[in-house]
Design a protein around this motif. Structure first.
Motif, short mmCIF file in Angstrom:
data_model
loop_
_atom_site.label_atom_id
_atom_site.label_comp_id
_atom_site.label_asym_id
_atom_site.label_seq_id
_atom_site.Cartn_x
_atom_site.Cartn_y
_atom_site.Cartn_z
N MET A 99 0.83 -1.21 0.00
CA MET A 99 0.00 0.00 0.00
C MET A 99 0.86 1.26 0.00
SD MET A 99 -2.83 -1.35 2.72
CE MET A 99 -3.67 0.23 2.91
N GLU A 100 1.96 1.22 0.75
CA GLU A 100 2.90 2.37 0.75
C GLU A 100 3.48 2.56 -0.65
OE1 GLU A 100 3.52 4.63 2.92
OE2 GLU A 100 2.24 3.76 4.47
N TYR A 101 3.77 1.46 -1.31
CA TYR A 101 4.31 1.53 -2.67
C TYR A 101 3.28 2.16 -3.61
CZ TYR A 101 6.87 -0.03 -6.83
OH TYR A 101 7.55 -0.10 -8.02
N ILE A 102 2.02 1.73 -3.50
CA ILE A 102 0.96 2.32 -4.33
C ILE A 102 0.86 3.83 -4.03
CG2 ILE A 102 -1.54 2.35 -4.76
CD1 ILE A 102 -1.48 -0.71 -4.06
N ARG A 103 0.96 4.19 -2.75
CA ARG A 103 0.90 5.61 -2.40
C ARG A 103 2.01 6.40 -3.08
NH1 ARG A 103 0.13 8.09 3.56
NH2 ARG A 103 2.09 7.08 4.08
N SER A 104 3.18 5.77 -3.24
CA SER A 104 4.33 6.45 -3.86
C SER A 104 4.07 6.77 -5.34
CB SER A 104 5.60 5.61 -3.71
OG SER A 104 5.62 4.56 -4.65
N TRP A 105 3.04 6.18 -5.93
CA TRP A 105 2.70 6.49 -7.32
C TRP A 105 2.00 7.85 -7.42
CZ3 TRP A 105 0.20 1.03 -8.41
CH2 TRP A 105 1.21 0.05 -8.36
N ASP A 106 1.63 8.40 -6.27
CA ASP A 106 1.11 9.77 -6.20
C ASP A 106 -0.19 9.95 -6.99
OD1 ASP A 106 1.42 12.16 -4.95
OD2 ASP A 106 2.63 13.08 -6.55
N LEU A 107 -1.12 9.04 -6.79
CA LEU A 107 -2.43 9.12 -7.44
C LEU A 107 -3.43 9.72 -6.47
CD1 LEU A 107 -2.36 5.48 -8.87
CD2 LEU A 107 -1.71 7.59 -10.06
N ASP A 108 -4.52 10.28 -7.01
CA ASP A 108 -5.55 10.88 -6.17
C ASP A 108 -6.57 9.80 -5.81
OD1 ASP A 108 -6.92 12.86 -4.80
OD2 ASP A 108 -8.08 13.44 -6.57
N VAL A 109 -6.17 8.90 -4.91
CA VAL A 109 -6.99 7.71 -4.62
C VAL A 109 -6.98 7.39 -3.12
CG1 VAL A 109 -6.61 6.64 -6.88
CG2 VAL A 109 -5.02 6.16 -5.00
N ASP A 110 -8.01 6.65 -2.70
CA ASP A 110 -7.98 5.99 -1.39
C ASP A 110 -7.47 4.56 -1.62
OD1 ASP A 110 -9.16 8.18 -0.04
OD2 ASP A 110 -11.14 7.52 -0.71
N ILE A 111 -6.65 4.09 -0.68
CA ILE A 111 -6.03 2.77 -0.83
C ILE A 111 -6.42 1.90 0.37
CG2 ILE A 111 -3.84 1.51 -1.09
CD1 ILE A 111 -2.62 4.33 -1.90
N TYR A 112 -6.90 0.71 0.08
CA TYR A 112 -7.29 -0.22 1.14
C TYR A 112 -6.55 -1.54 1.00
CZ TYR A 112 -11.09 3.09 1.61
OH TYR A 112 -11.82 4.24 1.77
N GLY A 113 -6.22 -2.12 2.14
CA GLY A 113 -5.64 -3.46 2.17
C GLY A 113 -6.65 -4.42 2.74
N VAL A 114 -6.89 -5.51 2.01
CA VAL A 114 -7.93 -6.46 2.40
C VAL A 114 -7.33 -7.85 2.60
CG1 VAL A 114 -9.79 -7.80 1.34
CG2 VAL A 114 -9.99 -5.33 1.46
#
Ligand SMILES: [Zn+2]
Length: 131
Positions: A99-114
């Protein structure tokens, strides 16, 4: 832009996880369509940053966010995963790092781990990074 509200699921290729994630995301996030991006054990791929596969996942996420306007990304880990056969604790660690890696892509999104456990095969949010 495509019509309807899209979400993005970075899921395992495991057939047991497809329908539960589609149903859960549509209901929980009030979405019309789920763009499903599958690999064996995607939490391990993103959590351990396996570059070639991680880049492939990213390129597909960008289609979902840019062409379909998705602003919800869910990364999935599950029990009895043949693609990433690690302990529950390691799955949680991979999810968080992924999830931290996805955040580093700098997108305007909410990220959830399931996490999907093998008692019910129902999704359960274990972490989130909201805007
Ligand atoms: Zn799996």
């Amino acid at each position: 832009m495509a019509e309807g509200k899209f979400g993005t699921c970075i899921n395992c290729m495991d057939g047991r996880t497809q329908e539960p994630m589609i149903a859960w995301m549509k209901k929980g996030f009030e979405l019309d369509y789920i763009d499903m991006i599958t690999e064996p054990g995607p939490d391990g791929i993103l959590g351990l940053r396996k570059k070639e596969l991680a880049d492939s996942i990213k390129s597909r996420v960008l289609i979902s966010t840019e062409k379909h306007g998705s602003d919800t990304i869910v990364l999935v880990a599950h029990a009895d995963c043949a693609g990433n056969p690690v302990t529950y604790e390691e799955h949680l660690s991979h999810l968080r790092r992924g999830m931290e890696y996805i955040r580093s892509w700098d997108l305007d999104v909410d990220i959830y781990g399931v996490w999907i456990g093998d008692e019910t095969w129902l999704p359960d949010v274990v972490a989130s990074i909201e805007r």
